[in-house]
Design an enzyme around this catalytic site. Sequence first.
Site, PDB file in Angstrom:
ATOM      1  N   ASN A   1       0.936  -1.159   0.067  1.00 26.39           N
ATOM      2  CA  ASN A   1       0.020   0.064   0.064  1.00 26.39           C
ATOM      3  C   ASN A   1       1.002   1.394   0.055  1.00 26.39           C
ATOM      4  OD1 ASN A   1      -1.761   2.123   0.548  1.00 26.39           O
ATOM      5  ND2 ASN A   1      -2.415   1.392   2.454  1.00 26.39           N
TER       6      ASN A   1
ATOM      7  N   LYS B   1       0.162   4.410  -0.290  1.00 25.88           N
ATOM      8  CA  LYS B   1      -0.494   5.462   0.139  1.00 25.88           C
ATOM      9  C   LYS B   1      -0.235   6.602  -0.917  1.00 25.88           C
ATOM     10  CE  LYS B   1      -0.452   3.506   4.570  1.00 25.88           C
ATOM     11  NZ  LYS B   1      -0.074   3.695   5.850  1.00 25.88           N
TER      12      LYS B   1
ATOM     13  N   HIS C   1      -9.696   1.197   4.645  1.00 25.29           N
ATOM     14  CA  HIS C   1      -8.477   1.467   5.253  1.00 25.29           C
ATOM     15  C   HIS C   1      -8.603   2.635   6.403  1.00 25.29           C
ATOM     16  CE1 HIS C   1      -4.440   2.894   6.222  1.00 25.29           C
ATOM     17  NE2 HIS C   1      -4.030   1.635   5.609  1.00 25.29           N
TER      18      HIS C   1
ATOM     19  N   GLU D   1      -7.076   4.835   7.694  1.00 24.39           N
ATOM     20  CA  GLU D   1      -6.972   6.365   7.221  1.00 24.39           C
ATOM     21  C   GLU D   1      -8.295   7.080   6.366  1.00 24.39           C
ATOM     22  OE1 GLU D   1      -3.030   5.832   5.513  1.00 24.39           O
ATOM     23  OE2 GLU D   1      -2.468   5.107   7.260  1.00 24.39           O
TER      24      GLU D   1
ATOM     25  N   GLU E   1      -5.921  -4.582  10.335  1.00 20.53           N
ATOM     26  CA  GLU E   1      -4.895  -3.736  11.059  1.00 20.53           C
ATOM     27  C   GLU E   1      -5.059  -2.802  12.052  1.00 20.53           C
ATOM     28  OE1 GLU E   1      -2.585  -2.469   6.889  1.00 20.53           O
ATOM     29  OE2 GLU E   1      -4.669  -1.236   6.848  1.00 20.53           O
TER      30      GLU E   1
ATOM     31  N   GLY F   1       2.213   2.499  11.046  1.00 18.87           N
ATOM     32  CA  GLY F   1       2.836   3.721  10.760  1.00 18.87           C
ATOM     33  C   GLY F   1       3.833   3.725  11.766  1.00 18.87           C
TER      34      GLY F   1
ATOM     35  N   SER G   1       2.883  -1.860  10.517  1.00 18.53           N
ATOM     36  CA  SER G   1       4.502  -2.101  10.673  1.00 18.53           C
ATOM     37  C   SER G   1       5.000  -3.589  10.237  1.00 18.53           C
ATOM     38  CB  SER G   1       4.833  -1.725  12.316  1.00 18.53           C
ATOM     39  OG  SER G   1       4.491  -0.326  12.355  1.00 18.53           O
TER      40      SER G   1
END
Length: 250
Positions: A9, A11, A95, A97, A167, A173, A212
Site C-alpha cells: 500500500n 498510500k 483503510h 486512514e 490492521e 506507521g 508496521s
Amino acid sequence: MRRPILAANWKMHKTKGEARAFVEAFLPLVADADSVDIVLAPPFPLLDCVGQALAGSAVALASQNVHPAEQGAFTGEVAAGMLADLGCRYAIVGHSERRALFGESDAFVASKATALLARDVLPIVCIGETLEERESDRTFDVLRTQLDGSLIAVPAERAADVVVAYEPVWAIGTGRTATPEIAQEAHAFVRARLRERFGEAGERIRIQYGGSVKPENVRVLMSQPDIDGALVGGASLEPESFSKIVHFEV
Ligand code: PGA
C-alpha cells in the site's frame, strides 16, 4: 490451502518515474516467488503506468480506494469499472486512514465492496481497532461490527473473492507491530466470524495482517495459522524491502 497474499500500500507516495524505477528493480527480485500473490497498490494517477510496467508479470495491480457508483457527478472520485479497465485485480477499501480522516462508514465500505465484486475487482477490506478501543477491551466488538457491516452485502458464493486485512490502528506507521500472539488472536476471531457468516467459504477467505510489517517480523507473523498475508505501507516503498517481505519463507 489459502494462497499467501502480500500487498504493498503505497498510500500517497511516488511519482511516475519513481514508480517505474521501483517496478524495474522489483520484478527481477520476485521472479521466483510463484507460490504467493503479490500486489502493488499505487495512488490513482500511477495505476496506468504501474499496470503497464507490470504487464506480463505475475504481480497484480490494485487501487487504494473506489467510489461505489457506476458513474456520475462525483467530482474527484473513481468508479470500479474504471479500475477494471486499467487492469486492477484488487482494490483496498475501508483503510483506517479513510475511515478516520474521511469519515467512511461500514455501510459505505460495504457498498464499495459490492461495486468492486460486480466488476470482478477483488476487495481488500480493512478493519482494525484503535489503541483506545483495545485498552478499553472493545477490540472484538469493534472487529465484529466492522466486519459484519463492511461485508453485509457479500453473498456466500463471492466470499472467497474477498480479502480481509486486519490492521490494528495503533500499529500502522508507528513501528509498533502487534505481537504474533495478539495478531493471531484477532485473526482467529475474524476467522470464526467469517465462518459463522459464510460457512465453509469463510475458511477460504484470506486474512492479511497490516501494521508496521517489515522484513524482520514478517516471517513470525506469517507462521501464525490464521495469518494469510500482509498489507504493507512504509516497508513496501523500497523494492529490496518489499521483496524480502514477499520471500518471508526463506
Ligand atoms: P505500515 O502501514 O506498514 O506503514 O504500518 C500499513 C497500512 O496502513 O496498510
